[in-house]
Motif scaffolding. Structure first.
Motif, short mmCIF file in Angstrom:
data_model
loop_
_atom_site.label_atom_id
_atom_site.label_comp_id
_atom_site.label_asym_id
_atom_site.label_seq_id
_atom_site.Cartn_x
_atom_site.Cartn_y
_atom_site.Cartn_z
N GLN A 44 0.83 -1.20 0.00
CA GLN A 44 0.00 0.00 0.00
C GLN A 44 0.87 1.26 0.00
O GLN A 44 0.47 2.29 -0.56
N GLY A 45 2.05 1.18 0.60
CA GLY A 45 2.97 2.30 0.53
C GLY A 45 3.43 2.55 -0.90
O GLY A 45 3.57 3.70 -1.34
N TYR A 46 3.68 1.47 -1.65
CA TYR A 46 4.01 1.59 -3.07
C TYR A 46 2.88 2.26 -3.83
O TYR A 46 3.12 3.18 -4.63
N ASN A 47 1.65 1.81 -3.60
CA ASN A 47 0.50 2.37 -4.31
C ASN A 47 0.28 3.84 -3.98
O ASN A 47 -0.04 4.65 -4.86
N LEU A 48 0.48 4.21 -2.71
CA LEU A 48 0.30 5.60 -2.31
C LEU A 48 1.35 6.48 -2.99
O LEU A 48 1.04 7.58 -3.47
N PHE A 49 2.58 6.02 -3.05
CA PHE A 49 3.64 6.79 -3.69
C PHE A 49 3.31 7.04 -5.16
O PHE A 49 3.40 8.17 -5.66
N HIS A 50 2.92 6.00 -5.88
CA HIS A 50 2.66 6.15 -7.32
C HIS A 50 1.41 6.99 -7.57
O HIS A 50 1.35 7.73 -8.57
N TYR A 51 0.43 6.89 -6.70
CA TYR A 51 -0.77 7.72 -6.87
C TYR A 51 -0.43 9.20 -6.72
O TYR A 51 -0.85 10.03 -7.54
N CYS A 52 0.36 9.54 -5.70
CA CYS A 52 0.72 10.95 -5.47
C CYS A 52 1.65 11.47 -6.56
O CYS A 52 1.50 12.61 -7.01
N MET A 53 2.58 10.65 -7.01
CA MET A 53 3.46 11.08 -8.09
C MET A 53 2.67 11.27 -9.38
O MET A 53 2.97 12.17 -10.18
N GLY A 54 1.65 10.46 -9.58
CA GLY A 54 0.80 10.63 -10.75
C GLY A 54 0.09 11.97 -10.75
O GLY A 54 -0.06 12.62 -11.80
#
Length: 577
Positions: A73-83
C-alpha cells in the motif's frame, strides 16, 4: 513535431529526509524538478534556483493496514501521489506547450522525463520491484555479485505484466523479476519515457557510503584488525588539505560524505604492508572506480579505465571469501557499479545526477521551513513559508534587473555625449592593438614564498645539520652552472656564505576541468626541530616529501613502470633564496 519545437528533458529527484534531530520522528518527502538544458554547474548551485520544489509526498505510517499489506500500500500511495504531481506533463509531453524563451521567441516545448535521481530503495519504489532485485535490469539476486550483464527492464513489457497480474493471471515472469502488484504506476502514462533507463548513478550512497564505507572498509578492518588500522590512522603525519583521523576510525559513530572522501584519499597507502597483495589490489580497483566515476569530463579512455577497474575488482574480490570475511557478493550496490558506464554514455557524467544535490536542497526546501513552523500541521506551513520566500526572491531579482538596465542605459547616454563633444575618431584610433592582461602568459605553474624569510642568514653548516640538506651546496653549484653558463658564470658559493631559508613553499596548481577543481595551492613545509623552553614542549622537525617531475633526459629506475614514473622523491625539502 514542428520545426521550432524544443525538447525539455526533465530531471526529477525525490528523497525522504528527517526533519527532527534529537527527538520525534517528523519527516518530509520533497520532490524536486530541474531541466537538462541547464548546465550542470548551474544546476548544482542552490542559489541559482535552477532546481525547484514541486511538492511534498505524504509520509504515512499506514497503521490501518496489516503487516503483510502495508508495504504494498505504501508503493500504491507513492505512485498515486506522483501521478497527481506529474499529470500536467502528460498532455504537454504529447502535444507540446507554447513557452516564451529567454531570447523572446515563442517555441513549442515538449517536456519529457529524462532522468530520475534517487537512492537505491527509492529506485526500487519507482520501478515497482522488490529491493532484493535490480531496478534497471532483470538480473537474479543470486547473480548480482558476478560480472555479468543482464537484459534491461522494458516499460511496455512491465506494463503488460502488471495488467496481467491485475486480471488475476499467474505466471512465473512476474515473480522472477521481483515485481510488486502496483497496477497504476505513475510512469505508465508519461510519453516517450522509459523509466528504467532514467535511473542514474548515485555516487554518494552507492559508492562513498555503500561499496567503500559499509563494505570495503569493514572487510579490510577484519583482515588487518581494528587496532592496526586505528594505529596507522593515528600515526599518519599531518599535511595541509588532508584529514587527520587522530583517534582512528573505529570510534566514529556517524559518517558524512565528506569524511568518506577524505578517507579514500589515504586508504590505499594506509593499507600498504598491513594486508596481502590481493586485498590491496581489490582496494585499489575500488578506489580507482570511485575516482573515475566522479570525473566531470569523460572520454573513451576514461570509460575504458572505469570498466578495467571494475573488472580488476571482480577478479580479486574472492580473497575476502578465502579469508572468511564475507561469503558472497550478492550486494545491490556492488551490482549497480555495472550500470555506470552505460548511464554515463546515455545521460552524461555522473556528477550531474548525484544525490548530494538533493541532500543540500533539503536544507532550504524542508529543514528551514520546518524550523519556521510551530511543528503542528507543518507541511502546510512549510508550503506557505516557501511561497513567500520565492515571491521575495523573484522581486529581488526584478529589482536587480531593473537597476542593471537603468545603469546600462545611463552609460550608453554618457558615451554618446562624449562622442558628440570630442573630435572624430580617425583610422589610427580604430586600428590601435588591444593587449589582453593575463596573470600568467606562459601557463607554467608558479610558486611563491612569504615576504620575509623564517630563518634569515643561515650558515651552510646549520643548513646541513638542522635541515638535513647534506647535498645543498653541490645542488646549488649545479643549478648555477646550468642557469648561468660561461661567460656569464658567476662566482660559486662557499661554505662561508649565508642564506635566507623559508619554511614553506606555495605551488599554484592549474585547474582541472575533469574534476571541476579551481586552481589550488600545494604547500610544502620544512621546519627544523625546536627545543622547548619553560612550559613549552619540544617541537619535532617537519619535512614534507615532494615528488619532483624529472627532466626528459633523466630516468629514475626506482619509479620506472609505476604510477610515479618520471618523478623523483625529495623527502628533505628546504627553500633557500
Amino acid at each position: 513535431m514542428p520545426k521550432d519545437a524544443t525538447i525539455a528533458p526533465l530531471i526529477l529527484s525525490s528523497d525522504k529526509t528527517q526533519l527532527t534531530q534529537f527527538r520525534g520522528d517528523k519527516s518530509a518527502w520533497p520532490v524536486y524538478l530541474t531541466l537538462g538544458n541547464i548546465a550542470k554547474s548551474k544546476r548544482r548551485q542552490v542559489g541559482a534556483h535552477a532546481t525547484v520544489l514541486i511538492g511534498y509526498l505524504p509520509v504515512a505510517k499506514l497503521d490501518n493496514f496489516t503487516d503483510e499489506t502495508r508495504s504494498l500500500q505504501g508503493y500504491n500511495l507513492f505512485h498515486y501521489c506522483m501521478g497527481l504531481l506529474l499529470e500536467p506533463i502528460v498532455e504537454a509531453g504529447k502535444k507540446g506547450v507554447d513557452i516564451v524563451c529567454a531570447d523572446g521567441f515563442i517555441r513549442k516545448v515538449f517536456p519529457i522525463l529524462a532522468a530520475y535521481v534517487a537512492d537505491f530503495p527509492e529506485q526500487c519504489l519507482v520501478a515497482c520491484c522488490k529491493e532484493s532485485y535490480c531496478p534497471k535490469c532483470r538480473v537474479q539476486p543470486q547473480e548480482r555479485g558476478d560480472l555479468v550483464k543482464s537484459v534491461f527492464r522494458e516499460k511496455e513489457r512491465t506494463k503488460v505484466m502488471l495488467e496481467q497480474k491485475k486480471s488475476g493471471r499467474r505466471f512465473a515472469a512476474f515473480n522472477n523479476e521481483g515485481l510488486r502488484a502496483v497496477f497504476s504506476p505513475f510512469w505508465a502514462k508519461l510519453p516517450h519515457t522509459d523509466i528504467f533507463s532514467c535511473f542514474t548513478p548515485d555516487i554518494l550512497h552507492q559508492l562513498h557510503k555503500g561499496v567503500f564505507k559499509d563494505h570495503l572498509v569493514n572487510w579490510c578492518i577484519q583482515v588487518a584488525g581494528a587496532a592496526e588500522i586505528d594505529s596507522r590512522f593515528r600515526s599518519m603525519p599531518g599535511y595541509p588539505g588532508l584529514r587527520h583521523f587522530k583517534n582512528g576510525i573505529s570510534f566514529v559513530s556517524q559518517w558524512t560524505g565528506r569524511e568518506h572522501k577524505e578517507m579514500q584519499r589515504i586508504f590505499v597507502s594506509l593499507l600498504a604492508g598491513a594486508v596481502q597483495p590481493a586485498v590491496l589490489r581489490t582496494v585499489i580497483a575500488v578506489i580507482d572506480f570511485i575516482y573515475y566515476a566522479q570525473l566531470q569530463v569523460h572520454t573513451s579512455k576514461t570509460l575504458l579505465a572505469l570498466e578495467t577497474a571494475l573488472k580488476t575488482f571482480h577478479e580479486n574480490k574472492n580473497v575476502f571469501i578465502q579469508e572468511g570475511i564475507h561469503n558472497h557478493f550478492n550486494i545491490p550496490k556492488i551490482h549497480q557499479m555495472l550500470h555506470y558506464v552505460e548511464a554515463i554514455r546515455s545521460h552524461g557524467t555522473a556528477d550531474g545526477y548525484n544525490t548530494e544535490a538533493s541532500e543540500r536542497l533539503h536544507i532550504d526546501y524542508a529543514k528551514e521551513g520546518y524550523r519556521a513552523s510551530n511543528k503542528k500541521d507543518y507541511i502546510k506551513q512549510m508550503t506557505v513559508w516557501l511561497s513567500r520566500r520565492e515571491a521575495v526572491s523573484r522581486f529581488q531579482a526584478y529589482i536587480v534587473y531593473v537597476a542593471a538596465k537603468q545603469a546600462n542605459t545611463t552609460s550608453q547616454d554618457s558615451d554618446e555625449l562624449e562622442l558628440d563633444s570630442d573630435e572624430e575618431l580617425n583610422d589610427d584610433d580604430l586600428n590601435d592593438p588591444i593587449v589582453p592582461v593575463s596573470k600568467s602568459t606562459t601557463g607554467i605553474t608558479t610558486h611563491s614564498v612569504s615576504v620575509k624569510p623564517a630563518y634569515p642568514h643561515i650558515g651552510l653548516s646549520t643548513i646541513t645539520t638542522d635541515f638535513k640538506a647534506t647535498g645543498f651546496l653541490p645542488a646549488l653549484k649545479t643549478y648555477i652552472r646550468r642557469a648561468y653558463p660561461p661567460p656569464a658564470l658567476p662566482l660559486f658559493p662557499t661554505t662561508a656564505d649565508c642564506f635566507d631559508v623559508y619554511k614553506r613553499l606555495n605551488i599554484s596548481q592549474p585547474s582541472l576541468a575533469a574534476v571541476n577543481q579551481a586552481s589550488f595551492v600545494d604547500r610544502i613545509r620544512a621546519t627544523p626541530a625546536v627545543s622547548g623552553r619553560g612550559r613549552l614542549n619540544n617541537v619535532p622537525a617537519h619535512f614534507d616529501m615532494a615528488l619532483i617531475q624529472a627532466e626528459d633526459e633523466r630516468n629514475n629506475e626506482a619509479t620506472k613502470g609505476t604510477y610515479l614514473e618520471g618523478t623523483y622523491s625529495k623527502p628533505n625539502f628546504i627553500f633557500i633564496y
